[in-house]
Design a protein around this motif. Structure first.
Motif, PDB file in Angstrom:
ATOM      1  N   GLU A  24       0.820  -1.210   0.000  1.00  0.00           N
ATOM      2  CA  GLU A  24       0.000   0.000   0.000  1.00  0.00           C
ATOM      3  C   GLU A  24       0.861   1.272   0.000  1.00  0.00           C
ATOM      4  O   GLU A  24       0.686   2.167  -0.832  1.00  0.00           O
ATOM      5  CB  GLU A  24      -0.942  -0.016   1.199  1.00  0.00           C
ATOM      6  N   SER A  25       1.810   1.345   0.913  1.00  0.00           N
ATOM      7  CA  SER A  25       2.653   2.542   0.990  1.00  0.00           C
ATOM      8  C   SER A  25       3.821   2.497   0.008  1.00  0.00           C
ATOM      9  O   SER A  25       4.445   3.523  -0.264  1.00  0.00           O
ATOM     10  CB  SER A  25       3.205   2.692   2.407  1.00  0.00           C
ATOM     11  N   LYS A  26       4.125   1.302  -0.496  1.00  0.00           N
ATOM     12  CA  LYS A  26       5.242   1.082  -1.416  1.00  0.00           C
ATOM     13  C   LYS A  26       6.601   1.290  -0.743  1.00  0.00           C
ATOM     14  O   LYS A  26       7.637   1.359  -1.402  1.00  0.00           O
ATOM     15  CB  LYS A  26       5.155   2.004  -2.646  1.00  0.00           C
ATOM     16  N   LYS A  27       6.608   1.422   0.604  1.00  0.00           N
ATOM     17  CA  LYS A  27       7.847   1.646   1.336  1.00  0.00           C
ATOM     18  C   LYS A  27       8.448   0.330   1.817  1.00  0.00           C
ATOM     19  O   LYS A  27       7.720  -0.611   2.141  1.00  0.00           O
ATOM     20  CB  LYS A  27       7.594   2.554   2.539  1.00  0.00           C
ATOM     21  N   GLN A  28       9.780   0.305   1.839  1.00  0.00           N
ATOM     22  CA  GLN A  28      10.452  -0.881   2.370  1.00  0.00           C
ATOM     23  C   GLN A  28      10.272  -0.925   3.879  1.00  0.00           C
ATOM     24  O   GLN A  28      10.445   0.070   4.567  1.00  0.00           O
ATOM     25  CB  GLN A  28      11.933  -0.860   2.008  1.00  0.00           C
ATOM     26  N   THR A  29       9.897  -2.098   4.386  1.00  0.00           N
ATOM     27  CA  THR A  29       9.604  -2.267   5.803  1.00  0.00           C
ATOM     28  C   THR A  29      10.414  -3.452   6.333  1.00  0.00           C
ATOM     29  O   THR A  29      10.746  -4.375   5.590  1.00  0.00           O
ATOM     30  CB  THR A  29       8.093  -2.541   6.004  1.00  0.00           C
ATOM     31  N   SER A  30      10.719  -3.412   7.608  1.00  0.00           N
ATOM     32  CA  SER A  30      11.498  -4.511   8.185  1.00  0.00           C
ATOM     33  C   SER A  30      11.022  -4.818   9.600  1.00  0.00           C
ATOM     34  O   SER A  30      10.376  -3.980  10.254  1.00  0.00           O
ATOM     35  CB  SER A  30      12.983  -4.158   8.203  1.00  0.00           C
ATOM     36  N   HIS A  31      11.344  -6.042  10.045  1.00  0.00           N
ATOM     37  CA  HIS A  31      10.999  -6.432  11.412  1.00  0.00           C
ATOM     38  C   HIS A  31      12.044  -7.438  11.893  1.00  0.00           C
ATOM     39  O   HIS A  31      12.346  -8.416  11.207  1.00  0.00           O
ATOM     40  CB  HIS A  31       9.612  -7.073  11.439  1.00  0.00           C
ATOM     41  N   PRO A  32      12.637  -7.192  13.095  1.00  0.00           N
ATOM     42  CA  PRO A  32      13.691  -8.077  13.605  1.00  0.00           C
ATOM     43  C   PRO A  32      13.125  -9.266  14.394  1.00  0.00           C
ATOM     44  O   PRO A  32      12.061  -9.176  15.012  1.00  0.00           O
ATOM     45  CB  PRO A  32      14.492  -7.154  14.518  1.00  0.00           C
ATOM     46  N   PHE A  33      13.897 -10.381  14.405  1.00  0.00           N
ATOM     47  CA  PHE A  33      13.514 -11.577  15.157  1.00  0.00           C
ATOM     48  C   PHE A  33      14.746 -12.134  15.850  1.00  0.00           C
ATOM     49  O   PHE A  33      15.878 -11.960  15.383  1.00  0.00           O
ATOM     50  CB  PHE A  33      12.921 -12.638  14.224  1.00  0.00           C
ATOM     51  N   ASP A  34      14.493 -12.793  16.954  1.00  0.00           N
ATOM     52  CA  ASP A  34      15.603 -13.358  17.726  1.00  0.00           C
ATOM     53  C   ASP A  34      16.154 -14.629  17.087  1.00  0.00           C
ATOM     54  O   ASP A  34      17.327 -14.965  17.282  1.00  0.00           O
ATOM     55  CB  ASP A  34      15.156 -13.668  19.156  1.00  0.00           C
ATOM     56  N   THR A  35      15.302 -15.368  16.389  1.00  0.00           N
ATOM     57  CA  THR A  35      15.745 -16.628  15.790  1.00  0.00           C
ATOM     58  C   THR A  35      15.493 -16.619  14.282  1.00  0.00           C
ATOM     59  O   THR A  35      14.568 -15.958  13.782  1.00  0.00           O
ATOM     60  CB  THR A  35      14.998 -17.831  16.395  1.00  0.00           C
ATOM     61  N   LYS A  36      16.305 -17.370  13.573  1.00  0.00           N
ATOM     62  CA  LYS A  36      16.160 -17.485  12.122  1.00  0.00           C
ATOM     63  C   LYS A  36      14.852 -18.170  11.767  1.00  0.00           C
ATOM     64  O   LYS A  36      14.187 -17.813  10.795  1.00  0.00           O
ATOM     65  CB  LYS A  36      17.350 -18.263  11.555  1.00  0.00           C
ATOM     66  N   GLN A  37      14.477 -19.180  12.572  1.00  0.00           N
ATOM     67  CA  GLN A  37      13.239 -19.920  12.311  1.00  0.00           C
ATOM     68  C   GLN A  37      12.011 -19.002  12.383  1.00  0.00           C
ATOM     69  O   GLN A  37      11.125 -19.066  11.536  1.00  0.00           O
ATOM     70  CB  GLN A  37      13.079 -21.063  13.317  1.00  0.00           C
ATOM     71  N   ALA A  38      11.994 -18.112  13.388  1.00  0.00           N
ATOM     72  CA  ALA A  38      10.860 -17.191  13.537  1.00  0.00           C
ATOM     73  C   ALA A  38      10.796 -16.217  12.357  1.00  0.00           C
ATOM     74  O   ALA A  38       9.722 -15.899  11.851  1.00  0.00           O
ATOM     75  CB  ALA A  38      10.973 -16.425  14.841  1.00  0.00           C
ATOM     76  N   ALA A  39      11.964 -15.759  11.909  1.00  0.00           N
ATOM     77  CA  ALA A  39      12.005 -14.841  10.775  1.00  0.00           C
ATOM     78  C   ALA A  39      11.543 -15.517   9.497  1.00  0.00           C
ATOM     79  O   ALA A  39      10.797 -14.933   8.695  1.00  0.00           O
ATOM     80  CB  ALA A  39      13.429 -14.298  10.602  1.00  0.00           C
ATOM     81  N   GLU A  40      11.966 -16.767   9.297  1.00  0.00           N
ATOM     82  CA  GLU A  40      11.560 -17.503   8.096  1.00  0.00           C
ATOM     83  C   GLU A  40      10.064 -17.784   8.097  1.00  0.00           C
ATOM     84  O   GLU A  40       9.407 -17.729   7.055  1.00  0.00           O
ATOM     85  CB  GLU A  40      12.358 -18.806   7.998  1.00  0.00           C
TER      86      GLU A  40
END
Length: 365
Positions: A24-40
């Motif tokens: 919607e905003s066309k902006k790059q967004t990010s979110h951090p995670f403690d584990t690789k599994q949670a991020a995947e």
């Protein structure tokens, strides 16, 4: 397309960051995670929900809430079914694993909404008939959960699969002419010729024809062969899973009479068959569909110069076509083919009755 990056903090801890572009905003967004599994897992959820964070949050809430998942509800329902053919049960499991679990399997059943079901069924890339069968697996499973007190309501009840849209690319039956059928039979290897004659002149399903035994064969007062269809070969999806079961429908248990000429052509291939013997065998065993296809059907079509790419099942369609064009009433064709209702016959072959309306009008003169 979401991506995953690793970031080393000054304290030596590694954080895993999911990066995506908000649609919607066309902006790059990010979110951090403690584990690789949670991020995947988060990235997989993003991909499944069009990279819309609000939808991901709703999806995760449904998945991680209380109660059984949709997959657990379906597995319990299918495990309780009694009196269901093994082949039918195997198809239900296969449909659930291929079409339901990937989209809805991890959702908590109590959080499943009608909108979820509508969106899912409209997104299925299958025929409307298949979509109806897949929906039936989901809806009947939710019904069982409601009946057992595990759910308040069946949100799939009454949801209709999309209506067919005819694009011209759909599969069409190939109707073989009498001459083409004669050429195919003539070029069929001798070991398979009896079965080819029977399929071409009775309209039997392949599983019915190969399940016929000597005790199913008789002769009427005019010398015509009569076949009693009492059983059919069934399978659960693998070559080694074949077993004898009931014919496809209650109406499929029927007597089918061959013409005098067809009876005469078939008799030489039935000599010495005992009551409990199968009429057609190879190396003492029944002939699987794939063997007949590879060693008889494909080679016979090529030798006969048939280029329209018919399937073995088109022998059934061709038989029905010949009967209708010869003026045999639709209800008799339906009975001979073992259809569950005449509607099935009309839906499949009604377009062949092009002169019916004119004939009906002429009867009024």
């Amino acid at each position: 397309m979401a991506s995953l990056r690793e970031r080393k903090l000054k304290n030596g801890i590694t954080r895993y960051v999911a990066i995506w572009r908000d649609p919607e905003s066309k902006k790059q967004t990010s979110h951090p995670f403690d584990t690789k599994q949670a991020a995947e897992q988060f990235i997989a959820d993003l991909e499944a929900n069009g990279h819309q964070l609000s939808k991901v949050i709703d999806y995760v809430n449904k998945r991680e809430g209380d109660g059984q998942t949709v997959q657990q509800v379906i597995e319990e329902h299918l495990a309780q079914l009694d009196g269901v053919e093994k082949a039918t049960l195997a198809k239900n499991y296969a449909m659930a694993r291929k079409h339901i679990y990937p989209a809805l399997g991890e959702v908590r059943a109590q959080h499943l909404t009608r909108a979820d079901v509508v969106g899912w069924i409209n997104g299925l890339e299958v025929s409307p008939k298949t979509a109806k069968n897949i929906h039936a697996v989901l809806s009947s499973s939710l019904n069982t959960a409601v009946r057992e007190g595990n759910l308040n309501t069946n949100v799939a009840y009454g949801v209709k699969p999309p209506k067919p849209i005819f694009t011209g690319a759909e599969f069409e039956a190939v109707f073989l002419s009498k001459f083409e059928l004669e050429q195919i039979i003539e070029h069929t290897p001798k070991i398979f010729k009896g079965l080819m004659i029977l399929l071409a002149n009775t309209g039997l399903r392949y599983g019915e024809a190969t399940a016929l035994q000597g005790k199913d064969l008789s002769t009427d007062d005019d010398g015509r062969l009569v076949l009693q269809v009492r059983r059919a070969w069934k399978g659960t999806g693998t070559k080694d899973s074949m077993y004898l079961g009931e014919p496809k429908t209650r109406q499929s248990r029927r007597a089918v009479t061959l013409s005098r000429s067809s009876s005469a052509a078939l008799r030489p291939y039935l000599t010495g068959v005992a009551a409990d013997d199968f009429l057609f065998t190879i190396n003492g065993r029944f002939i699987p569909h794939w063997i007949f296809r590879d060693q008889a059907w494909t080679t016979s079509l090529k030798a006969a110069g048939i280029t329209s790419s018919p399937r073995i099942h088109d022998l059934r369609h061709s038989h029905a076509s010949a009967l209708l064009r010869a003026g045999v009433p639709m209800h008799l064709v339906s009975r001979r083919l073992g259809h569950s209702s005449i509607k099935t016959t009309v839906d499949k072959y009604g377009h062949l009755m092009t002169t019916d309306d004119a004939t009906a009008a002429d009867l009024l003169d």
